[in-house]
Enzyme design. Structure first.
Site, PDB file in Angstrom:
ATOM      1  N   ALA A  33       0.853  -1.183   0.000  1.00 48.92           N
ATOM      2  CA  ALA A  33       0.000   0.000   0.000  1.00 48.92           C
ATOM      3  C   ALA A  33       0.886   1.229   0.000  1.00 48.92           C
ATOM      4  CB  ALA A  33      -0.917  -0.013   1.233  1.00 48.92           C
ATOM      5  N   LYS A  34       0.242   2.363  -0.058  1.00 49.24           N
ATOM      6  CA  LYS A  34       0.943   3.633  -0.165  1.00 49.24           C
ATOM      7  C   LYS A  34       1.995   3.801   0.949  1.00 49.24           C
ATOM      8  CE  LYS A  34       0.974   7.315  -2.732  1.00 49.24           C
ATOM      9  NZ  LYS A  34       1.623   7.016  -3.988  1.00 49.24           N
TER      10      LYS A  34
END
Ligand SMILES: [Zn+2]
Length: 323
Positions: free
Chosen positions: A253-254
């Site tokens: 994820a980010k």
């Protein structure tokens, strides 16, 4: 070595992240090592989530990494079109076949009705709660009356028992779709084919011999094999790769840093170093290697890919763009 005409099938809903890029690399390597062709197909049936420009960006990033393909949305080919949104007539024809042969039935349940009626725990995440079979035995007259009020979804009548297959990474796999998902949707009420139906119709029509993809899709293979059988189509071989995860073991994820190919490219990374990192994650190169996909073809086999989940170290990603 047996032929392994392969494919990579991204959804143009977001940027190509390193996990998907690794899937593309390994699918490509397996096809090329067998001297086989490689297809890119765009899975854009999820209309509202499709973003303009993303397809072109993904194709550009694959090419930047040094991957190529013989057939795809940008270059056509004998079994196109290569975008699912342009193949809806094929899915409709397959649904008609399933309907005529009695493999599917209309379902009038709403999402909340299914959630309320299902006492079983959630099955695989892509299918929601297990379908309790509410509409399975509706009579023809009752179904017709309801269909005149609102269009139904269509569900596949899953037989009891396990489906077993040999996976190129996981070995012998066995799942009971009747227990895990129950009768699953093959076409939604708005007429859109569900992923399971579209992917089977496309892989068969595109004569794909080997499907290499992330193991988040491993449980869905059972549903697809049931559809291959019902449609009297020959299934491909499957190989499900362990997911690429962050250092903390969770899905990329980010917060895990620069995980998209576009961002690395934009920050000046060398594509050979990015491919080196993807290869190292798979046990095919040492950390810090700079290689092109071509240089990895000789001697490649899926058996050499490490079986453990691949953890992406943030410092190694950041090193790609340092200096
Ligand atoms: Zn129903």
């Amino acid at each position: 070595m047996s032929p392994a005409r392969g494919r990579f099938a991204p959804s143009p809903t977001g940027p190509l992240h390193l996990g998907n890029a690794r899937t593309a690399l390994l699918a490509w390597l397996s096809a090329r090592a067998a001297g086989s062709s490689f297809v890119v197909r765009i899975e854009d049936l999820d209309g509202p989530r499709v973003r303009p420009g993303v397809e072109a960006a993904i194709l550009g990033e694959l090419a930047w990494l040094g991957l190529d393909w013989d057939e795809g949305p940008d270059r056509g080919g004998p079994v196109g079109p290569y975008r699912q949104a342009e193949r809806r007539d094929r899915y409709r024809a397959a649904l008609d076949r399933l309907r005529e042969a009695g493999f599917v039935y209309p379902c009038f349940c709403s999402r909340s009705e299914i959630a309320a009626a299902s006492r079983a725990p959630h099955g695989p995440g892509d299918e929601g709660p297990r379908y309790p079979g509410t509409c399975r035995e509706l009579g023809a007259a009752e179904a017709a009356a309801r269909a005149s009020r609102r269009p139904p979804a269509w569900r596949f009548r899953v037989p009891a028992g396990e489906v077993t297959f040999q996976d190129g990474i996981h070995g012998r796999c066995s799942f009971a779709a009747s227990v895990e998902t129950g009768d699953f949707v093959v076409a939604r009420a708005d007429g859109t084919a569900a992923y399971q139906l579209a992917v089977v119709v496309d892989d068969a029509a595109m004569r794909i011999e080997e499907v290499v993809r992330g193991d988040d899709l491993l449980p869905s293979t059972t549903r697809q094999l049931l559809l291959y059988r019902a449609l009297e189509l020959a299934p491909p071989r499957f190989a499900h790769l362990p997911l690429v995860v962050g250092e903390d073991g969770t899905r990329l994820a980010k917060r895990h840093g620069a995980a998209s190919v576009a961002e690395l490219r934009g920050r000046g990374a060398d594509p050979r170093a990015v491919v080196g990192l993807l290869a190292a994650l798979s046990g095919l190169a040492r950390a810090g290697a700079r290689v092109s996909p071509r240089e990895l073809v000789a001697g490649f086999s899926l058996e050499r890919v490490s079986r453990a989940p691949a953890a992406l170290r943030r410092d190694l990603v950041e090193a790609l763009v340092a200096g």
